[in-house]
Design a protein around this motif. Structure first.
Motif, PDB file in Angstrom:
ATOM      1  N   LEU A 123       0.789  -1.230   0.000  1.00 51.56           N
ATOM      2  CA  LEU A 123       0.000   0.000   0.000  1.00 51.56           C
ATOM      3  C   LEU A 123       0.824   1.284   0.000  1.00 51.56           C
ATOM      4  N   GLU A 124       2.125   1.167   0.064  1.00 52.55           N
ATOM      5  CA  GLU A 124       2.963   2.364   0.017  1.00 52.55           C
ATOM      6  C   GLU A 124       4.037   2.185  -1.044  1.00 52.55           C
ATOM      7  N   GLU A 125       4.436   3.301  -1.648  1.00 54.15           N
ATOM      8  CA  GLU A 125       5.447   3.232  -2.694  1.00 54.15           C
ATOM      9  C   GLU A 125       6.739   2.605  -2.195  1.00 54.15           C
ATOM     10  N   GLU A 126       7.095   2.908  -0.940  1.00 54.58           N
ATOM     11  CA  GLU A 126       8.347   2.345  -0.418  1.00 54.58           C
ATOM     12  C   GLU A 126       8.270   0.822  -0.271  1.00 54.58           C
ATOM     13  N   ASP A 127       7.047   0.279  -0.115  1.00 55.39           N
ATOM     14  CA  ASP A 127       6.900  -1.174  -0.061  1.00 55.39           C
ATOM     15  C   ASP A 127       7.227  -1.799  -1.417  1.00 55.39           C
ATOM     16  N   ARG A 183      -5.489   8.104  -3.799  1.00 56.20           N
ATOM     17  CA  ARG A 183      -4.425   7.106  -3.659  1.00 56.20           C
ATOM     18  C   ARG A 183      -4.580   5.944  -4.641  1.00 56.20           C
ATOM     19  N   GLU A 185      -6.668   3.561  -4.255  1.00 53.16           N
ATOM     20  CA  GLU A 185      -6.663   2.475  -3.280  1.00 53.16           C
ATOM     21  C   GLU A 185      -8.094   2.023  -3.040  1.00 53.16           C
ATOM     22  N   ARG A 212      -3.861  -1.360  -3.705  1.00 55.43           N
ATOM     23  CA  ARG A 212      -3.539  -0.077  -4.314  1.00 55.43           C
ATOM     24  C   ARG A 212      -2.914  -0.325  -5.682  1.00 55.43           C
ATOM     25  N   TYR A 214      -0.703   1.225  -9.037  1.00 55.85           N
ATOM     26  CA  TYR A 214       0.356   2.187  -9.332  1.00 55.85           C
ATOM     27  C   TYR A 214       0.456   2.370 -10.851  1.00 55.85           C
TER      28      TYR A 214
END
Length: 255
Positions: A123-127, A183, A185, A212, A214
């Motif tokens: 759920l996060e770009e860094e993931d 988002r 999401e 989410r 991308y």
């Protein structure tokens, strides 16, 4: 990160119409095109619907999943399949409970796969970046990373077309969604009714899954930034170039 619980034990029945042969065909075609592997890691392997056919085809497989319940079902399926116990003892398969953002195996492998939109659960770009970096490190030189994700427009369509209802004799569900357009999401709410093994009674349980999506160009740029020197994006189990009408984006990244 999602960790399946009761859902693991009805997962195969709910997913029986999923196009697993198409994922397997895509992987085979990609490997024939770029390089046929011997050792393969399946990230987000779930109950082994893709891992087990590849084991039976002679690949040395490592199935990695966050859910111990999903892996327990995969092991049971493997051991009850023809030659399953023998293959397990021979070391042709390992089932490992790990987070895909920090997965590791003793030796680098020839290929990594992650199908059935597993990466959409990050759920996060860094993931996403963590998975790309870890996968690059876990591959041998010349290795391949194959995965698919939902196109952002697919989540938008889910929101527009909900609710969804599925009704079969032994299992049914009601599926609704909440969509965060900023988002991209989506939160899936499932009320699942599963028949008990004996008797006419059904038990109900609730599942909430969040995904989410991308943008494909961002995914491509992150793969290149992780070190992959060639990155290709295809549409819907085919070798067509992806566009805005694509439902599933298929990536092939080469180390």
């Amino acid at each position: 990160m999602l960790s399946y619980r009761k859902f693991a034990y009805v997962y195969d029945e709910l997913m029986e119409d999923m196009p697993y042969p198409e994922w397997l065909r895509f992987a085979r075609t990609a490997w024939e095109k770029y390089d046929m592997p011997k050792s393969v890691v399946d990230l987000g392997c779930g109950t082994g619907a893709i891992t087990i056919p590849l084991i039976n085809a002679g690949f040395e497989m490592t199935g990695i999943d966050l859910s111990g319940d999903m892996l327990a079902v995969a092991r049971q399926k493997m051991e009850s399949s023809p030659n399953g116990a023998r293959l397990f003892k021979s070391g042709s398969v390992r089932w490992v409970q790990q987070d895909m953002r920090s997965w590791e195996v003793p030796e680098p492998v020839d290929s990594v796969i992650s199908f059935c939109d597993c990466l959409n659960y990050l759920l996060e770009e860094e993931d996403i970046t963590a998975v790309f970096n870890r996968t690059y490190a876990g591959l041998k030189p010349g290795g391949s990373f194959l995965f698919d994700v939902h196109h952002p427009n697919t989540l938008r369509r889910y929101d527009e077309e909900q609710p969804f209802v599925w009704d079969e004799k032994s299992i049914s569900y009601i599926w609704t969604c909440d969509f965060d357009s900023l988002r991209c999401e989506i939160e899936h709410h499932l009320s699942i009714f599963a028949q008990e093994k004996e008797g006419p009674l059904y038990r109900r349980f609730e599942e909430t899954h969040v995904q989410r999506a991308y943008e494909p160009e961002w995914l491509r740029s992150e793969l290149l930034r992780a070190g992959f020197h060639e990155v290709y994006c295809y549409a819907d189990f085919s070798w067509r170039e992806a566009d805005e009408k694509t439902e599933r984006l298929f990536f092939v990244a080469l180390k």
